[in-house]
Scaffold this motif. Structure first.
Motif, short mmCIF file in Angstrom:
data_model
loop_
_atom_site.label_atom_id
_atom_site.label_comp_id
_atom_site.label_asym_id
_atom_site.label_seq_id
_atom_site.Cartn_x
_atom_site.Cartn_y
_atom_site.Cartn_z
N SER A 108 -10.71 21.51 -4.34
CA SER A 108 -10.10 20.44 -5.14
C SER A 108 -8.94 19.73 -4.44
O SER A 108 -8.55 18.64 -4.86
CB SER A 108 -9.63 21.00 -6.48
OG SER A 108 -8.58 21.93 -6.28
N GLY A 124 -11.95 17.17 -7.94
CA GLY A 124 -11.58 18.39 -8.63
C GLY A 124 -10.34 18.17 -9.47
O GLY A 124 -9.91 17.03 -9.68
N GLU A 125 -9.77 19.25 -9.92
CA GLU A 125 -8.52 19.22 -10.66
C GLU A 125 -7.61 20.28 -10.07
O GLU A 125 -8.06 21.38 -9.76
CB GLU A 125 -8.74 19.49 -12.14
CG GLU A 125 -9.39 18.35 -12.87
CD GLU A 125 -9.40 18.56 -14.38
OE1 GLU A 125 -9.18 19.70 -14.85
OE2 GLU A 125 -9.63 17.58 -15.10
N THR A 126 -6.34 19.94 -9.95
CA THR A 126 -5.36 20.86 -9.40
C THR A 126 -4.10 20.80 -10.25
O THR A 126 -3.63 19.71 -10.58
CB THR A 126 -5.01 20.47 -7.94
OG1 THR A 126 -6.22 20.44 -7.18
CG2 THR A 126 -4.04 21.45 -7.32
#
Length: 124
Positions: A36, A18-20
């Motif tokens: 994520s 994911g992206e955070t």
């Protein structure tokens, strides 16, 4: 939990990318459990049996290891002898036997020195 049937408790834990947004600016590419980053908190109760589906949605082989919990069996406890292949899954069964409060974490181990964490705790 996904469902509860008496003393049988069912969970699905999914390793995923994911992206955070950790710092201002561009998001960081991350790995987590069921999201994520980080993962779900799982509460283990003494005397219950847990059925956990471990899913690997990553593009790399990984293992799930349960730090801090007294788990019988090499495949249930994870490690290099119990890999979950990319986009595959493994079903494990855990019987909660600890008699004291224990905190542990689930870790994803991969070859690129990345690790992801989830939280679990054991109580009476």
């Amino acid at each position: 939990p996904d469902r509860i049937e008496g003393n049988e408790i069912y969970y699905t834990v999914t390793a995923q990318a994911g992206e955070t947004k950790i710092l201002p600016g561009k998001p960081t590419h991350t790995w987590g459990y069921n999201g994520s980053i980080l993962g779900p908190a799982i509460q283990f109760k003494t005397g219950k049996t847990y059925h956990v589906t471990l899913k690997n949605e990553l593009d790399e082989v990984t293992t799930f290891h349960w730090h801090g919990l007294n788990i019988v069996g090499p495949y249930e406890d994870g490690g290099p002898h119990a890999p979950v292949y990319p986009h595959g899954e493994r079903k494990i069964r855990l019987r909660s036997t600890n008699r004291r409060l224990t905190f542990g974490c689930i870790r994803i181990h991969v070859q690129r020195r990345r690790a992801k964490f989830g939280m679990g705790w054991q109580h009476r």
